[in-house]
Scaffold this active site. Structure first.
Site, PDB file in Angstrom:
ATOM      1  N   ARG A 116     118.265  73.766  68.832  1.00 36.95           N
ATOM      2  CA  ARG A 116     117.654  73.335  67.409  1.00 36.95           C
ATOM      3  C   ARG A 116     116.284  73.751  67.264  1.00 36.95           C
ATOM      4  NH1 ARG A 116     119.558  68.153  65.825  1.00 36.95           N
ATOM      5  NH2 ARG A 116     118.604  68.847  63.710  1.00 36.95           N
TER       6      ARG A 116
ATOM      7  N   ARG B   5     119.953  63.254  68.242  1.00 35.08           N
ATOM      8  CA  ARG B   5     119.116  63.851  67.353  1.00 35.08           C
ATOM      9  C   ARG B   5     117.599  63.273  67.269  1.00 35.08           C
ATOM     10  NH1 ARG B   5     119.330  59.766  64.614  1.00 35.08           N
ATOM     11  NH2 ARG B   5     117.660  60.756  63.022  1.00 35.08           N
ATOM     12  N   GLY B   6     116.756  63.913  66.466  1.00 29.01           N
ATOM     13  CA  GLY B   6     115.545  63.246  66.491  1.00 29.01           C
ATOM     14  C   GLY B   6     114.744  64.116  67.579  1.00 29.01           C
ATOM     15  N   ALA B   7     113.458  64.622  67.243  1.00 30.37           N
ATOM     16  CA  ALA B   7     112.543  65.411  68.290  1.00 30.37           C
ATOM     17  C   ALA B   7     112.404  64.614  69.557  1.00 30.37           C
ATOM     18  CB  ALA B   7     111.435  65.556  67.275  1.00 30.37           C
TER      19      ALA B   7
ATOM     20  N   ASP C 269     109.089  66.075  63.076  1.00 32.81           N
ATOM     21  CA  ASP C 269     109.803  67.150  63.984  1.00 32.81           C
ATOM     22  C   ASP C 269     108.722  68.161  64.536  1.00 32.81           C
ATOM     23  OD1 ASP C 269     112.954  66.883  64.425  1.00 32.81           O
ATOM     24  OD2 ASP C 269     112.179  65.947  62.459  1.00 32.81           O
TER      25      ASP C 269
ATOM     26  N   ASN D 271     109.748  67.263  58.580  1.00 33.08           N
ATOM     27  CA  ASN D 271     110.467  66.210  58.731  1.00 33.08           C
ATOM     28  C   ASN D 271     111.818  66.154  57.956  1.00 33.08           C
ATOM     29  OD1 ASN D 271     110.609  63.481  59.965  1.00 33.08           O
ATOM     30  ND2 ASN D 271     110.724  62.638  57.990  1.00 33.08           N
ATOM     31  N   LYS D 272     112.873  65.327  58.229  1.00 30.60           N
ATOM     32  CA  LYS D 272     113.733  65.625  57.787  1.00 30.60           C
ATOM     33  C   LYS D 272     113.872  65.619  56.255  1.00 30.60           C
ATOM     34  CE  LYS D 272     117.139  65.472  59.455  1.00 30.60           C
ATOM     35  NZ  LYS D 272     117.717  66.819  59.873  1.00 30.60           N
TER      36      LYS D 272
ATOM     37  N   GLN E  34     121.627  59.857  57.595  1.00 32.48           N
ATOM     38  CA  GLN E  34     120.965  59.070  59.128  1.00 32.48           C
ATOM     39  C   GLN E  34     120.261  57.865  58.677  1.00 32.48           C
ATOM     40  OE1 GLN E  34     120.538  62.381  57.871  1.00 32.48           O
ATOM     41  NE2 GLN E  34     119.903  63.630  59.840  1.00 32.48           N
TER      42      GLN E  34
END
Length: 358
Positions: free
Chosen positions: A90, A47-49, A240, A250-251, A199
């Protein structure tokens, strides 16, 4: 400082550290089918861009390398299906589409140059590995530039996880903190847990602890309290997707952190590579927000914590650019007015890429 390795290209296949099982177990999976790589992205094994971009590139290379096509035309048709499968995983992280676009360009060039099937396969593998190496170099460049903005001593705050697990390098926001500490800054990191997927608690705390970086884990609803009373010198987060006006996805939970930082006069920084820019959209209102399964809110590690009721789970929120003190990239630091500074950085990155390809 120890740096996690979330993804690697090997002769056996694409190897990923299963981030869903951290911090309890360090489990690695080897994928030999691009469809399994796509599922791993979708189910947040990785995960994570930036790391999603690396995974997509490796998935595309894997699909071509393991293809049974006997002609370039057949491989070209199969490659379109491979890219389409990876693109559906995603929707918010623009790095995913950037990486797929770059793999498409490399495939098209190899095919137009008259490369053989084996030549195309090797070109795709080389491109995926190059993207991985570039992400590492990008992190280090961001880290050096961002370290200059960090306080010499005191506390900094993070959101979600923007470390090595997210980028496949040293991290974007955590890379800034790592570099600052390596340069002698005495920093203590406040880590919100980042519900509902935790996370922060599971991954950021694990990375910092593994790297010997001082930290304190806090719950999400403590953010305002610590920004008001905790003598926080800076907030630094990842991204992201960044719109042309500097609005940043972002998250979930980042927006409220930015508002509270602004209220308490704490500088709020975003650290993200230029590949995260989406200058085709004017503002954050145009960023698609992924809605993840409600079970991730009602359950933790498969254990129900809520009654059988409806639950919302937008995975991201958008922080308006007016709350962002600066956007740290590998090509420089952007400040308001963002339409101008982001465009200049994108042009600089494009020129550097064109120069390197000559």
């Amino acid at each position: 400082m120890r740096v996690a390795k979330p993804i690697e290209w090997t002769e056996r296949g694409v190897v990923m550290l299963d981030q869903r099982q951290l911090p309890g177990k360090e489990v690695r999976h080897t994928y030999t089918d691009y469809r399994d790589v796509a599922l791993a992205i979708k189910e947040m094994v990785i995960r994570g861009a930036p790391a999603i971009g690396v995974a997509a590139a490796m998935g595309a290379a894997l699909g071509v390398a393991r293809s049974r096509a006997t002609t370039v035309e057949a491989l070209k048709a199969e490659f379109a299906e491979i890219c389409d499968t990876l693109a559906k995983t995603r929707p918010t992280a623009v790095d995913l589409f950037w990486a797929i676009g770059r793999m498409k360009k490399r495939f098209a060039k190899a095919a137009s140059d008259g490369a053989s099937l084996e030549g195309i396969r090797q070109a795709m593998i080389a491109e995926a590995r190059e993207i991985h190496l570039e992400k590492r170099a990008t992190d280090e460049a961001m880290g050096r530039l961002g370290a200059e903005l960090m306080p010499q001593t005191g506390q900094v705050m993070r959101q979600c996880n923007a470390g090595a697990l997210v980028t496949a390098g040293i991290g974007s926001a955590l890379g800034v903190i790592r570099m600052a500490i390596e340069q002698g800054h005495k920093l203590h990191v406040l880590v919100p847990e980042t519900r509902p997927y935790l996370q922060g608690a599971r991954l950021t705390a694990w990375e910092l602890h593994q790297g010997g970086i001082p930290l304190t884990l806090i719950t999400d609803n403590m953010v305002g309290h610590f920004l008001k009373t905790g003598k926080v010198g800076a907030v630094v987060v990842g991204a992201d997707r960044i719109a042309a006006n500097g609005d940043t996805a972002n998250k979930i939970g980042t927006y409220q952190m930015a508002v509270l930082a602004n209220e308490n006069r704490v500088p709020f920084y975003v650290a993200a590579p230029v590949s995260t820019f989406d200058l085709s959209i004017p503002s954050g209102d145009h960023i698609p927000i992924e809605e993840r399964p409600a079970a991730e809110v009602t359950h933790i590690q498969g254990v129900r914590i809520a009654p059988d009721v409806p639950a919302a789970h937008p995975a991201f929120d958008v922080t308006p650019s007016r709350f962002i003190a600066a956007i740290i990239t590998e090509c420089g630091v952007a400040r308001a007015p963002y339409p101008d500074s982001l465009r200049r950085l994108a042009e600089s990155a494009a020129a550097a890429s064109a120069s390197g390809n000559r």
